[in-house]
Every structure is written in structure tokens, then in C-alpha cells.
Motif scaffolding. Structure first.
Motif, mmCIF file in Angstrom:
data_model
loop_
_atom_site.group_PDB
_atom_site.id
_atom_site.type_symbol
_atom_site.label_atom_id
_atom_site.label_comp_id
_atom_site.label_asym_id
_atom_site.label_seq_id
_atom_site.Cartn_x
_atom_site.Cartn_y
_atom_site.Cartn_z
ATOM 1 N N SER A 272 13.400 -60.580 -7.111
ATOM 2 C CA SER A 272 12.723 -60.860 -8.302
ATOM 3 C C SER A 272 11.700 -60.199 -8.753
ATOM 4 O O SER A 272 11.087 -60.325 -10.113
ATOM 5 C CB SER A 272 12.234 -62.458 -7.858
ATOM 6 N N TYR A 273 11.401 -59.413 -7.924
ATOM 7 C CA TYR A 273 10.283 -58.172 -8.150
ATOM 8 C C TYR A 273 11.043 -56.744 -8.433
ATOM 9 O O TYR A 273 9.797 -55.889 -8.316
ATOM 10 C CB TYR A 273 8.975 -58.310 -7.380
ATOM 11 N N GLY A 274 12.007 -56.841 -8.762
ATOM 12 C CA GLY A 274 12.810 -55.458 -8.931
ATOM 13 C C GLY A 274 13.365 -54.996 -7.732
ATOM 14 O O GLY A 274 13.818 -53.505 -7.759
ATOM 15 N N LEU A 275 13.141 -55.318 -6.580
ATOM 16 C CA LEU A 275 13.660 -54.979 -5.385
ATOM 17 C C LEU A 275 13.200 -53.427 -5.374
ATOM 18 O O LEU A 275 14.022 -52.442 -5.204
ATOM 19 C CB LEU A 275 15.230 -54.608 -5.338
ATOM 20 N N THR A 276 11.912 -53.195 -5.327
ATOM 21 C CA THR A 276 11.309 -51.828 -5.394
ATOM 22 C C THR A 276 11.444 -51.076 -4.057
ATOM 23 O O THR A 276 10.985 -49.871 -4.124
ATOM 24 C CB THR A 276 9.961 -51.919 -5.945
ATOM 25 N N LYS A 277 11.831 -51.519 -3.097
ATOM 26 C CA LYS A 277 12.303 -50.671 -1.800
ATOM 27 C C LYS A 277 13.058 -49.580 -2.181
ATOM 28 O O LYS A 277 13.061 -48.309 -1.578
ATOM 29 C CB LYS A 277 12.928 -51.438 -0.633
ATOM 30 N N ILE A 278 13.838 -49.490 -3.299
ATOM 31 C CA ILE A 278 14.682 -48.531 -3.874
ATOM 32 C C ILE A 278 13.757 -47.277 -4.165
ATOM 33 O O ILE A 278 14.106 -46.187 -3.822
ATOM 34 C CB ILE A 278 15.689 -48.924 -4.820
ATOM 35 N N GLU A 279 12.656 -47.476 -4.442
ATOM 36 C CA GLU A 279 11.816 -46.176 -4.865
ATOM 37 C C GLU A 279 11.420 -45.883 -3.833
ATOM 38 O O GLU A 279 11.349 -44.227 -3.714
ATOM 39 C CB GLU A 279 10.603 -46.953 -5.825
ATOM 40 N N VAL A 280 10.959 -46.494 -2.720
ATOM 41 C CA VAL A 280 10.760 -45.607 -1.379
ATOM 42 C C VAL A 280 11.704 -44.795 -0.893
ATOM 43 O O VAL A 280 11.615 -43.693 -0.393
ATOM 44 C CB VAL A 280 10.348 -46.740 -0.271
ATOM 45 N N ASN A 281 13.026 -45.503 -0.743
ATOM 46 C CA ASN A 281 14.092 -44.916 -0.377
ATOM 47 C C ASN A 281 14.577 -43.641 -1.152
ATOM 48 O O ASN A 281 15.349 -42.400 -0.431
ATOM 49 C CB ASN A 281 15.521 -45.884 -0.231
ATOM 50 N N ARG A 282 13.940 -43.376 -2.471
ATOM 51 C CA ARG A 282 14.318 -42.208 -3.029
ATOM 52 C C ARG A 282 13.327 -40.955 -2.543
ATOM 53 O O ARG A 282 13.777 -39.691 -2.835
ATOM 54 C CB ARG A 282 13.904 -42.469 -4.561
ATOM 55 N N LEU A 283 12.458 -41.207 -1.932
ATOM 56 C CA LEU A 283 11.566 -40.154 -1.321
ATOM 57 C C LEU A 283 12.126 -39.363 -0.274
ATOM 58 O O LEU A 283 12.442 -39.679 0.865
ATOM 59 C CB LEU A 283 10.106 -40.711 -0.843
ATOM 60 N N ALA A 284 12.516 -38.165 -0.734
ATOM 61 C CA ALA A 284 13.249 -37.294 0.138
ATOM 62 C C ALA A 284 12.306 -36.692 1.312
ATOM 63 O O ALA A 284 11.097 -36.520 1.082
ATOM 64 C CB ALA A 284 13.744 -36.007 -0.701
ATOM 65 N N GLY A 285 12.824 -36.631 2.541
ATOM 66 C CA GLY A 285 12.399 -36.125 3.628
ATOM 67 C C GLY A 285 11.539 -37.088 4.587
ATOM 68 O O GLY A 285 11.021 -36.650 5.589
ATOM 69 N N THR B 53 3.889 -50.006 3.281
ATOM 70 C CA THR B 53 3.712 -50.318 1.652
ATOM 71 C C THR B 53 4.590 -51.604 1.414
ATOM 72 O O THR B 53 5.604 -51.863 2.060
ATOM 73 C CB THR B 53 4.682 -49.156 0.942
ATOM 74 N N GLY B 54 3.710 -52.405 0.738
ATOM 75 C CA GLY B 54 4.332 -53.763 0.472
ATOM 76 C C GLY B 54 4.593 -54.147 -1.034
ATOM 77 O O GLY B 54 5.064 -54.952 -1.365
ATOM 78 N N THR B 55 3.863 -53.302 -1.755
ATOM 79 C CA THR B 55 4.032 -53.349 -3.145
ATOM 80 C C THR B 55 4.560 -52.205 -4.053
ATOM 81 O O THR B 55 4.188 -50.982 -3.514
ATOM 82 C CB THR B 55 2.714 -54.001 -3.944
ATOM 83 N N ARG B 56 4.865 -52.226 -5.455
ATOM 84 C CA ARG B 56 5.138 -51.156 -6.107
ATOM 85 C C ARG B 56 3.750 -50.374 -6.392
ATOM 86 O O ARG B 56 3.755 -48.980 -6.339
ATOM 87 C CB ARG B 56 5.741 -51.496 -7.426
ATOM 88 N N ALA B 57 2.830 -51.052 -6.531
ATOM 89 C CA ALA B 57 1.204 -50.413 -6.926
ATOM 90 C C ALA B 57 0.772 -49.491 -5.504
ATOM 91 O O ALA B 57 0.310 -48.421 -6.047
ATOM 92 C CB ALA B 57 0.405 -51.559 -7.055
ATOM 93 N N ASP B 58 0.813 -50.176 -4.345
ATOM 94 C CA ASP B 58 0.510 -49.180 -3.295
ATOM 95 C C ASP B 58 1.306 -47.963 -3.013
ATOM 96 O O ASP B 58 0.774 -47.077 -2.727
ATOM 97 C CB ASP B 58 -0.111 -50.127 -1.979
ATOM 98 N N PHE B 59 2.584 -48.340 -3.203
ATOM 99 C CA PHE B 59 3.404 -46.913 -3.126
ATOM 100 C C PHE B 59 3.115 -45.892 -4.129
ATOM 101 O O PHE B 59 3.172 -44.802 -3.839
ATOM 102 C CB PHE B 59 4.944 -47.501 -3.188
ATOM 103 N N GLY B 60 2.793 -46.322 -5.393
ATOM 104 C CA GLY B 60 2.263 -45.329 -6.475
ATOM 105 C C GLY B 60 1.170 -44.671 -5.872
ATOM 106 O O GLY B 60 1.035 -43.429 -6.211
ATOM 107 N N LYS B 61 0.460 -45.306 -5.156
ATOM 108 C CA LYS B 61 -1.083 -44.497 -4.705
ATOM 109 C C LYS B 61 -0.669 -43.528 -3.451
ATOM 110 O O LYS B 61 -1.346 -42.688 -3.325
ATOM 111 C CB LYS B 61 -1.999 -45.651 -4.461
ATOM 112 N N MET C 193 6.715 -57.355 -1.265
ATOM 113 C CA MET C 193 7.255 -57.658 -2.583
ATOM 114 C C MET C 193 8.374 -56.444 -2.643
ATOM 115 O O MET C 193 9.284 -56.729 -3.430
ATOM 116 C CB MET C 193 6.321 -57.212 -3.840
ATOM 117 N N HIS C 194 8.416 -55.417 -1.959
ATOM 118 C CA HIS C 194 9.616 -54.414 -2.157
ATOM 119 C C HIS C 194 10.862 -54.886 -1.869
ATOM 120 O O HIS C 194 11.892 -54.692 -2.417
ATOM 121 C CB HIS C 194 9.354 -53.479 -1.077
ATOM 122 N N MET C 195 10.550 -56.059 -1.099
ATOM 123 C CA MET C 195 12.202 -56.482 -0.403
ATOM 124 C C MET C 195 12.534 -57.770 -1.405
ATOM 125 O O MET C 195 13.478 -58.537 -0.989
ATOM 126 C CB MET C 195 11.665 -57.087 0.821
#
Length: 386
Positions: A56-69, A21-29, A51-53
């Protein structure tokens, strides 16, 4: 008998899946697929980059790290301003090093991003099974070229529609490798978001429940004109007098021009948001007056939710059609104003071109199929019979 025992043993142990995953958009999918795989006992990990990293784009790697398991490996593949070919090269080097240690049974890449292309190339040259999600779609830009490249490199294909399946087949791919599962993000949109609208409005400091959404991404082949396109579109939105929530563009070439325009918008009429958690975006979209811009959400998620969308420019050319979708150039101010006036909070019948919201069920059924894992990795070109 011995060979069959080894296959059955592999199925019992479950395979190791690596999602890129490289973006907030593809992670949502891909998040719904990953959650379903974890629940079914597969080992799931993520290679997080792009972009996750970027802060300036929200450091959205945080969303991925929230995924349990799921385990997560983070890799910084770019500095601000890096051209696409440099990002491609950096990602290939980092991903190659990683999979030599991680040794996944299946790598899953999505769509048309340069990160997906880099990882698909590494998999192909190292004979690692790679699944391409949402191939076979068209847009008329460099994104389409990258998407078709990913399809040619992949071991198998999880596509969103019968139309997409025919296009992948036209690329010479074996029909047995092509699986129509629908768009995974529709699984989320087809269920309660888990948030109330008031939660979303408060979290992002959105002033009113009477809002539209605008998402304008750069078209890389039109990078020099994206600033003007953004200026034209935002001038029309401002002239409409409506309140808009604007989500920042991805970081492809041309984004700088768009961001400069967004900085000038009056905060009394526009709320600028770097990125949104997918559940909150789902709640925001299903309650929006309309969606304007060139995001795939306008031709996929908005029709599924029955929300009117205006597809601006060329980014989604020929990707989807339907009664809820209108198409105009950014320079057509009167047309844009007419669209907003006519379609604000108008609702349409659910569009089902990209699936029925059950992609995860189809996905898990395939992963648990012995035949899925036993196909040869030696690719051959399959001509379509005349």
C-alpha cells in the motif's frame, strides 16, 4: 606490534557495514553513504523492513534491491494497524536473529523511526557497534524522544549540523564520538538528479509543470486530530486554485485520517502518489512552486534548493529556521493562501544549515580512520563543563 598488525589487517580487509532502512525517506538519506562505502571497498548490506514491505506504500523495498553491490535481507515487521510497541518488539526479534548470523562490524540506523530504535537496542545489548545518523535534532513530538533514545544507545553519531552536535553532547555523549558530516541526502540534491522534469511528470502522470508539492505526515501525539488537520490544509490548497502533487504519509498512527481526506480530493487539481524514487523527487522538488506540509524536506532539502516551504503544525517544531521557511497551523486558511500567493516559484539563496552536500566524503574519511574503530564500547556520561 602484534596488536597493531591486527588493526592494520582489519583496515585493509575493510569492515562489514549493515544499514537499517524502514521507509522510502530514510533510504533516500542513507543511500549516498552506502554507495560511497561500496565504492571504497566496504562490504555493505541492508536490513529492509517497515513501510518498505507494504504494498500500500509502493513496496519500496524494490528501490533498495536496485542498489548494485549491496546484499539485502528483507523482514516483515508489521501488519496494517499494528501499534508502535508491537512493531518495536517484532523488529527486535527479527533483527536479533539476523545479526547473530550476519555479524556486522557496524550497524547504521537513521533518525527517529521505531525500527531504528529496535535495532539500536539490539546492538547495545549485544555490544555491536551502532552508528546513529542525524541525531541531535528536535521536533517536539514522540519522534524526538525516539531520536534521543537512539543517540544514547549508539556507539557513534553522524550528525547534520553543529547545533545537532551540541545537543548530542548535552545528552552526555563523548565529543570524540560525534561527527558533523551534514545531511547525506543533500549530496544528491547538490548534483543533477539524473532525470528531466518531463520524465518525472510523465512517469507520475502529473498534469502540468506548474505545480506545488504537499506532504503531510501524522504526528503520533495528535493522531486523533490528523484527519481534521489534513482536511483544513487540503481545503486551503483547493481554494488556492493551484495544482498540487501530494505524496502519501508514512504509516504512523493518524495516517488513516489523512488518507481518507486524500481519497476525496479532485484529481483535476491533485495527483496522489504513494512514494517516489529519490532522484525523481529531487527533480520534482527543485522545480516546484513551493512545498507545503510537515515533512523534514520542508526544513532541510527545500531550503538547500532555495524552494519556499510552509511548515504546517508541530511535527518540525524548532527544527530549523530560515528566510525560505514559513510556519502556520493547518487551520489558518488565509495564512496558507497568502503564503502560496506570495511564494509561488519564488527562489531563495541556498540554505547551508544542514551541510554543503559533501556528507559522503566526510563519512568515508571517518570509516577509513583507525581511531574511529578503536574507541571503547563502554559508554560513560560526559557532563558539559559549566
Amino acid at each position: 606490534m602484534v596488536a597493531r598488525f591486527r588493526v592494520l589487517s582489519l583496515m585493509i580487509q575493510k569492515q562489514r557495514l549493515l544499514f537499517v532502512t524502514g521507509t522510502r525517506a530514510d533510504f533516500g538519506k542513507i543511500e549516498p553513504l552506502a554507495k560511497a562505502a561500496i565504492a571504497d571497498g566496504f562490504s555493505v548490506s541492508f536490513f529492509v523492513t517497515g513501510m518498505h514491505m507494504l504494498e500500500s506504500y509502493g513496496l519500496t523495498k524494490i528501490e533498495v534491491n536496485r542498489l548494485a553491490g549491496a546484499s539485502v535481507h528483507e523482514f516483515v515487521n508489521q501488519r496494517p494497524g499494528d501499534p508502535q510497541d508491537v512493531i518495536l518488539a517484532k523488529t527486535m526479534l527479527g533483527f536479533s536473529d539476523f545479526i547473530m548470523e550476519d555479524k556486522p562490524d557496524l550497524v547504521l540506523v537513521h533518525g527517529d523511526r521505531v525500527e531504528a530504535l529496535a535495532c539500536a537496542l539490539v546492538c547495545a545489548t549485544n555490544y555491536v557497534k551502532c552508528a546513529h545518523i542525524e541525531g541531535g535534532e528536535v521536533s517536539g513530538t514522540i519522534d524526538e524522544i525516539l531520536r534521543h533514545c537512539n543517540s544514547k544507545l549508539a556507539y557513534c553519531h553522524f550528525v547534520s549540523s553543529q547545533t545537532a552536535a551540541r545537543r548530542v553532547q548535552a545528552l552526555g555523549e563523548d565529543d570524540s564520538s560525534i561527527h558533523v558530516i551534514g545531511s547525506p541526502e543533500l549530496d544528491i540534491h547538490g548534483q543533477p538528479s539524473g532525470f528531466t522534469l518531463q520524465d518525472v511528470l510523465s512517469h507520475y502522470e502529473i498534469r502540468t509543470a506548474d505545480y506545488g508539492i504537499c506532504i503531510l505526515h501524522p504526528v503520533t501525539s495528535e493522531a486523533a486530530t490528523m484527519g481534521q488537520q489534513a482536511q483544513d490544509l487540503c481545503a486551503a490548497l483547493q481554494a488556492s486554485g493551484k495544482y498540487f502533487v501530494v505524496i502519501k504519509p508514512n504509516n504512523d498512527p493518524g495516517s488513516e485520517g489523512i488518507l481518507k481526506v486524500l481519497e476525496t480530493l479532485p484529481r483535476s487539481q491533485f495527483q496522489i502518489i504513494p512514494s517516489m524514487r529519490f532522484g525523481r523527487f529531487s527533480e520534482l522538488l527543485r522545480n516546484a512552486g513551493c512545498l507545503v506540509g510537515n515533512s523534514s524536506a520542508g526544513v532541510r532539502e527545500a531550503p538547500f534548493l532555495g524552494v519556499a516551504s510552509l511548515d504546517v503544525g508541530t511535527r518540525q517544531t524548532d527544527r530549523a529556521f530560515g528566510p525560505s521557511i514559513s510556519k502556520l497551523p493547518a487551520s489558518d486558511m488565509q495564512g496558507i493562501l497568502q503564503f502560496i500567493e506570495t511564494n509561488w516559484h519564488k527562489r531563495f539563496a541556498r540554505g547551508a544549515e544542514f551541510g554543503d552536500g559533501n556528507a559522503t566524503e566526510h563519512f568515508i574519511t571517518l570509516l577509513n580512520s583507525e581511531a574511529f574503530w578503536q574507541r571503547s564500547m563502554q559508554k560513560q556520561f560526559h557532563d558539559i563543563a559549566s
